[in-house]
Design a protein around this motif. Sequence first.
Motif, PDB file in Angstrom:
ATOM      1  N   ILE A  58       0.798  -1.203  -0.014  1.00 22.84           N
ATOM      2  CA  ILE A  58       0.072  -0.037   0.066  1.00 22.84           C
ATOM      3  C   ILE A  58       1.018   1.181   0.029  1.00 22.84           C
ATOM      4  O   ILE A  58       1.693   1.611   0.905  1.00 22.84           O
ATOM      5  CB  ILE A  58      -0.908   0.000   1.048  1.00 22.84           C
ATOM      6  N   TYR A  59       0.782   1.958  -1.114  1.00 22.02           N
ATOM      7  CA  TYR A  59       1.682   3.275  -1.324  1.00 22.02           C
ATOM      8  C   TYR A  59       0.725   4.454  -0.704  1.00 22.02           C
ATOM      9  O   TYR A  59      -0.376   4.271  -1.129  1.00 22.02           O
ATOM     10  CB  TYR A  59       2.243   3.359  -2.564  1.00 22.02           C
ATOM     11  N   LEU A  60       1.622   5.205   0.249  1.00 24.70           N
ATOM     12  CA  LEU A  60       0.768   6.575   0.434  1.00 24.70           C
ATOM     13  C   LEU A  60       1.235   7.527  -0.134  1.00 24.70           C
ATOM     14  O   LEU A  60       2.367   8.115  -0.071  1.00 24.70           O
ATOM     15  CB  LEU A  60       1.043   6.472   1.946  1.00 24.70           C
ATOM     16  N   ALA A  61       0.196   8.315  -0.860  1.00 28.23           N
ATOM     17  CA  ALA A  61       0.849   9.686  -1.433  1.00 28.23           C
ATOM     18  C   ALA A  61       0.012  10.903  -0.769  1.00 28.23           C
ATOM     19  O   ALA A  61      -1.241  11.029  -0.629  1.00 28.23           O
ATOM     20  CB  ALA A  61       0.451   9.744  -2.833  1.00 28.23           C
ATOM     21  N   GLY A  62       0.672  11.932  -0.138  1.00 28.73           N
ATOM     22  CA  GLY A  62      -0.024  12.976   0.929  1.00 28.73           C
ATOM     23  C   GLY A  62       0.885  13.766   1.276  1.00 28.73           C
ATOM     24  O   GLY A  62       1.840  14.116   0.824  1.00 28.73           O
ATOM     25  N   ASN A  63       0.330  14.678   2.166  1.00 27.29           N
ATOM     26  CA  ASN A  63       1.250  15.948   2.695  1.00 27.29           C
ATOM     27  C   ASN A  63       1.262  15.458   4.403  1.00 27.29           C
ATOM     28  O   ASN A  63       1.363  14.256   4.785  1.00 27.29           O
ATOM     29  CB  ASN A  63       0.342  16.926   2.727  1.00 27.29           C
TER      30      ASN A  63
END
Length: 431
Positions: free
Chosen positions: A182-187
């Motif tokens: 599970i890759y996470l893209a965010g701030n």
Amino acid sequence: MLLIKSEKMLRSLLFVGFMLTQLCSYAQQSIQKYSFIEKLPGYTFIGPHTFYADKQASGYDLIKDIKKGTPFYFSTKAAEGNYQITIQVKANDGVAGSFTVKAESRRLMLLNTPLKAGQSTTKTFTVNIKDRQITNGVAVKLKPREFTKLDWDEKLTIEFDATHCSLQTLTITKGEEHFPTIYLAGNSTVVNQEDEPWASWGQMITAFFNPKVAIANHAESGLSLGSFLSSKRLDKVLSVMQPNDYLFIEFGHNDQKEKGHNAGAYGSYTDRLRFFVKAVRAKQGIPVILTSTNRRSFDENGRITNSLGDFPEAARKVAAELNVPLIDLNKMTKVLYETLGVEPSKKAFVHYPANTYPAQHEALEDNTHFNTYGAYQIAQCVLQGIREKVPSLVVYIKENAPVYNPARPGALADWNWPESPRADSTKPDGN
């Protein structure tokens, strides 16, 4: 002819010997075994003065004074990939105890695991290691602070904190089997925050999954969809993503501040969300969209005001349009904060009196960034969203992970977080 034949046989034997040596070397590199209390056959002993360094590629790290009953770090050199870590822990001192394990930049793996007096236990979890390199000399453009983060170095670091317990052995396995990732893209609400008291849901959600899945957090403070793209972080994720891996996408806080042509919720934000989704699907991956967490902004009636404009609704519409699973964190955090209340909700954010984090520092008041209690609650919101909207991942959730309702959050009085040794009052980028 006999001489020539013997020479050929000798070369063959030497080649076989070389290959066996290589295979043994590979096996040693694939499975590393360490003992911490006593020397054991087949284990590398980590004595009280065995410290990590370039010439000593495994050992205690970051803290030079290793004392019984205090947190410590253990590091070993590691290339990019997913690693299964198995630890054996024993309660000592003739009393019950507990232990907490974090990896890399404070990713929670095990929280307050209890042990009866004299009891031993074995636990396994999976840690993702990443690097900057993409291909042909192209690399992720890191921010200055990221160059010193444990998440971006060339080693695997485990933080161990225990009461009346000791780490007996630690085994690191990197096999050929691919774990769903599970890759996470965010701030900053998603990134692995390295220092106390800051925290995010992305570094807490790791504790709720079994070791048959990996979580690779590529989020960074201050980023928008645009800056995630321009710093080549999506390129990095796509370069290592395999079919049926996932990308969780949560942006909005910083996209909201962008100016210029086509800026806005129904301009570049939705265009880029569509691009992310299509790029992931082109890699046969599975995109998941999350609406942005609310800021702590109450009106006079104790209700959360919408400080994110059209961005949450724009994310919902893109998810519906492209048939993408949607986890509505914006909706769930509104319920969570209103349930906590105006003043009590401060306890979920970085609101601390002066001289607290760190000592002799001014008060910290932040209504966007979470502390560990708040991040843990929001991680459970994400977990509940997974149960409802991403059923293919449910099999990887730990059996004892509770069903969560943001209208009934965990009591702050029951929250026990063993603090990491490193603290910093510097506010993360973004708001």
